[in-house]
Design an enzyme around this catalytic site. Structure first.
Site, PDB file in Angstrom:
ATOM      1  N   TYR A  62       0.827  -1.223   0.000  1.00 58.99           N
ATOM      2  CA  TYR A  62       0.000   0.000   0.000  1.00 58.99           C
ATOM      3  C   TYR A  62       0.864   1.278   0.000  1.00 58.99           C
ATOM      4  O   TYR A  62       0.881   2.025  -0.992  1.00 58.99           O
ATOM      5  CB  TYR A  62      -0.928  -0.086   1.214  1.00 58.99           C
ATOM      6  CG  TYR A  62      -1.716   1.147   1.533  1.00 58.99           C
ATOM      7  CD1 TYR A  62      -2.396   1.853   0.538  1.00 58.99           C
ATOM      8  CD2 TYR A  62      -1.821   1.602   2.848  1.00 58.99           C
ATOM      9  CE1 TYR A  62      -3.150   2.978   0.855  1.00 58.99           C
ATOM     10  CE2 TYR A  62      -2.564   2.707   3.177  1.00 58.99           C
ATOM     11  CZ  TYR A  62      -3.228   3.402   2.174  1.00 58.99           C
ATOM     12  OH  TYR A  62      -3.952   4.509   2.484  1.00 58.99           O
ATOM     13  N   ILE A  63       1.597   1.525   1.069  1.00 64.47           N
ATOM     14  CA  ILE A  63       2.370   2.779   1.139  1.00 64.47           C
ATOM     15  C   ILE A  63       3.551   2.712   0.162  1.00 64.47           C
ATOM     16  O   ILE A  63       3.898   3.697  -0.491  1.00 64.47           O
ATOM     17  CB  ILE A  63       2.842   3.065   2.577  1.00 64.47           C
ATOM     18  CG1 ILE A  63       1.641   3.058   3.538  1.00 64.47           C
ATOM     19  CG2 ILE A  63       3.569   4.411   2.656  1.00 64.47           C
ATOM     20  CD1 ILE A  63       1.998   3.182   5.012  1.00 64.47           C
ATOM     21  N   ASN A  87       7.927  -9.837  -1.876  1.00 65.37           N
ATOM     22  CA  ASN A  87       7.698 -11.287  -2.018  1.00 65.37           C
ATOM     23  C   ASN A  87       6.223 -11.583  -2.277  1.00 65.37           C
ATOM     24  O   ASN A  87       5.815 -12.746  -2.299  1.00 65.37           O
ATOM     25  CB  ASN A  87       8.219 -12.059  -0.795  1.00 65.37           C
ATOM     26  CG  ASN A  87       7.421 -11.776   0.451  1.00 65.37           C
ATOM     27  OD1 ASN A  87       6.458 -10.994   0.428  1.00 65.37           O
ATOM     28  ND2 ASN A  87       7.788 -12.399   1.553  1.00 65.37           N
ATOM     29  N   GLY A  91       1.634  -7.833  -0.968  1.00 63.82           N
ATOM     30  CA  GLY A  91       1.534  -6.860  -2.059  1.00 63.82           C
ATOM     31  C   GLY A  91       0.976  -7.483  -3.340  1.00 63.82           C
ATOM     32  O   GLY A  91       0.669  -8.680  -3.396  1.00 63.82           O
ATOM     33  N   ASP A 117      12.550 -12.176  -1.177  1.00 63.83           N
ATOM     34  CA  ASP A 117      12.282 -11.966   0.242  1.00 63.83           C
ATOM     35  C   ASP A 117      13.504 -11.299   0.872  1.00 63.83           C
ATOM     36  O   ASP A 117      14.625 -11.795   0.717  1.00 63.83           O
ATOM     37  CB  ASP A 117      12.021 -13.329   0.891  1.00 63.83           C
ATOM     38  CG  ASP A 117      11.447 -13.177   2.282  1.00 63.83           C
ATOM     39  OD1 ASP A 117      10.434 -13.840   2.555  1.00 63.83           O
ATOM     40  OD2 ASP A 117      12.008 -12.407   3.084  1.00 63.83           O
ATOM     41  N   ASN A 163      10.091 -11.129  10.958  1.00 64.42           N
ATOM     42  CA  ASN A 163      10.032 -10.427   9.665  1.00 64.42           C
ATOM     43  C   ASN A 163      10.418  -8.954   9.794  1.00 64.42           C
ATOM     44  O   ASN A 163      11.226  -8.441   9.020  1.00 64.42           O
ATOM     45  CB  ASN A 163       8.621 -10.550   9.088  1.00 64.42           C
ATOM     46  CG  ASN A 163       8.558 -10.111   7.641  1.00 64.42           C
ATOM     47  OD1 ASN A 163       9.410 -10.490   6.841  1.00 64.42           O
ATOM     48  ND2 ASN A 163       7.579  -9.296   7.303  1.00 64.42           N
ATOM     49  N   TYR A 215       3.985  -5.363  17.276  1.00 63.48           N
ATOM     50  CA  TYR A 215       4.245  -4.617  16.044  1.00 63.48           C
ATOM     51  C   TYR A 215       5.115  -3.381  16.375  1.00 63.48           C
ATOM     52  O   TYR A 215       6.172  -3.166  15.768  1.00 63.48           O
ATOM     53  CB  TYR A 215       2.912  -4.191  15.406  1.00 63.48           C
ATOM     54  CG  TYR A 215       3.076  -3.200  14.291  1.00 63.48           C
ATOM     55  CD1 TYR A 215       3.750  -3.541  13.130  1.00 63.48           C
ATOM     56  CD2 TYR A 215       2.570  -1.892  14.404  1.00 63.48           C
ATOM     57  CE1 TYR A 215       3.921  -2.618  12.104  1.00 63.48           C
ATOM     58  CE2 TYR A 215       2.730  -0.971  13.387  1.00 63.48           C
ATOM     59  CZ  TYR A 215       3.411  -1.335  12.245  1.00 63.48           C
ATOM     60  OH  TYR A 215       3.586  -0.418  11.232  1.00 63.48           O
ATOM     61  N   LEU A 247      -9.512   0.528   9.565  1.00 65.97           N
ATOM     62  CA  LEU A 247     -10.831   1.099   9.808  1.00 65.97           C
ATOM     63  C   LEU A 247     -11.524   1.619   8.547  1.00 65.97           C
ATOM     64  O   LEU A 247     -12.663   1.231   8.267  1.00 65.97           O
ATOM     65  CB  LEU A 247     -10.704   2.231  10.853  1.00 65.97           C
ATOM     66  CG  LEU A 247     -12.025   2.902  11.212  1.00 65.97           C
ATOM     67  CD1 LEU A 247     -12.969   1.917  11.877  1.00 65.97           C
ATOM     68  CD2 LEU A 247     -11.785   4.111  12.113  1.00 65.97           C
TER      69      LEU A 247
END
Ligand code: UDP
Length: 322
Positions: free
Chosen positions: A10-11, A31, A35, A49, A90, A139, A184
């Site tokens: 996305y970004i 990878n 995406g 990767d 990751n 995260y 959201l």
């Protein structure tokens, strides 16, 4: 050329588009675990990767990489609470692998996708960069670990602590499409378009005016612009730095829902559900530092964010474009 990891996401894809508009050449590494290959409409794509040392080494040998913008990561707070090891591996360990290869090839410009989740439950708001760092979910911890590793490295880096990225490309060439979707605004728009029966508000007993969580939503094109400014800042030999990336305005979940109802003109069901683990009450950026250091200013407000997301949402609901 600039290596854009996670550039099919996305970004990353929005920044890749902006980099090309600004005249940069890019190599997009992804990878495709999150995406989409057809989000890579600019530059060269390699399916790889970033956790594989040998694959990265081959890549750095084959291409003339002058800097790295590193988006590739898992980014769902809720999932990170359930599967912390996946996030630490990751987002943190694999990033150390990338830094190791950069060092070997003497590539030292690095832009890092960090997050407001490094602050945890803020002690005060708006949050400046020197606010205490006490992530309350894996995260945020995985991103903070990378920031700490960067401090110890000899790279020239900029860490960008994103608040809530939202909205889409105005040309609708790329957009937001997480599977499963957890964010959201796309979930609300699913309710508006009839793909879901309702939108659930995760908790209405937070310490905020209407009881729902407050977040700072920033348009993805404003984020993309900040990456270019950050890269140029490193090209001008400035020292490493950390910046918040937010609008400086907070909106509650209920306010975002009402904005979506206004922009779409559609009424839909809203229900109250239990709190989601790992959610702080309020996250609002103090963005004065990036404003003064990089001359960055967010251009788009919540209405524009929702409008662009809604246009994209209608498009992907009609086409099978991803
Ligand atoms: N949220 C919600 N219902 C949903 C998804 C999210 O109430 O179906 C809330 C979530 O608890 C948070 C805010 O919306 O307060 C933004 O969540 P999102 O997952 O979009 O971004 P995050 O803040 O986790 O990066």
């Amino acid at each position: 050329m600039i290596l854009v990891t996670g550039g099919a996401g996305y970004i990353g894809s929005h920044t890749n588009k902006a980099l090309h508009s600004a005249g940069y050449d890019t190599l997009v590494l992804d990878n495709l675990s999150k995406g989409y290959e057809n989000f890579v409409k600019w530059g060269e794509f390699v399916n790889c990767d970033f956790g594989s040392y040998d694959d990265l080494k081959n890549l750095f040998n084959s291409y003339d990489i002058e800097g790295v913008i590193h988006f590739a990561a898992f980014s769902s707070v809720g999932e990170s609470v359930k599967q912390p090891a996946k996030y630490l591996k990751n987002n943190f360990k694999n990033t150390l692998n990338l830094l190791k290869v950069m060092k070997k090839f003497e590539v030292n410009k690095f832009i890092f996708s960090s997050t407001a989740a490094v602050y945890g439950n803020p002690e005060f708001t708006p949050i400046p960069e020197n606010h205490p760092l006490k992530p309350i979910n894996p995260y945020g911890q995985s991103k903070l670990n990378v920031e700490r590793a960067l401090e110890k490295s000899d790279l020239n880096y900029v860490s960008l602590r994103y608040f809530n990225a939202a909205g889409c490309d105005f040309d609708l060439e790329i957009g937001e499409a997480h599977v499963p979707e957890t964010h959201l605004i796309p979930l609300i728009l699913d309710a508006a378009i009839g793909k879901r029966d309702s939108i659930s508000i995760f908790g209405d007993d937070y310490n905020t005016q209407d009881g729902t969580c407050i977040r700072d939503y920033v348009h993805v094109n404003d984020l993309a612009d900040a990456h270019i400014k950050a890269y140029e800042y490193l090209q001008d030999d400035n020292s490493s730095n950390i910046f918040n990336l937010g609008n400086g305005n907070g909106f509650s979940v209920k306010e975002v829902i009402n904005t979506c109802k206004k922009i779409t003109g559609i009424d839909f069901n809203v229900e109250i559900s239990p709190r989601r683990d790992g959610d702080p009450d309020i996250l609002i950026a103090d963005f004065n530092k990036i404003k003064s250091s990089l001359n960055w200013n967010p251009k788009y407000d919540l209405d524009t964010i929702v409008e662009s997301a809604w246009n994209w949402h209608k498009k992907i609901n009609n086409d099978v474009c991803i």
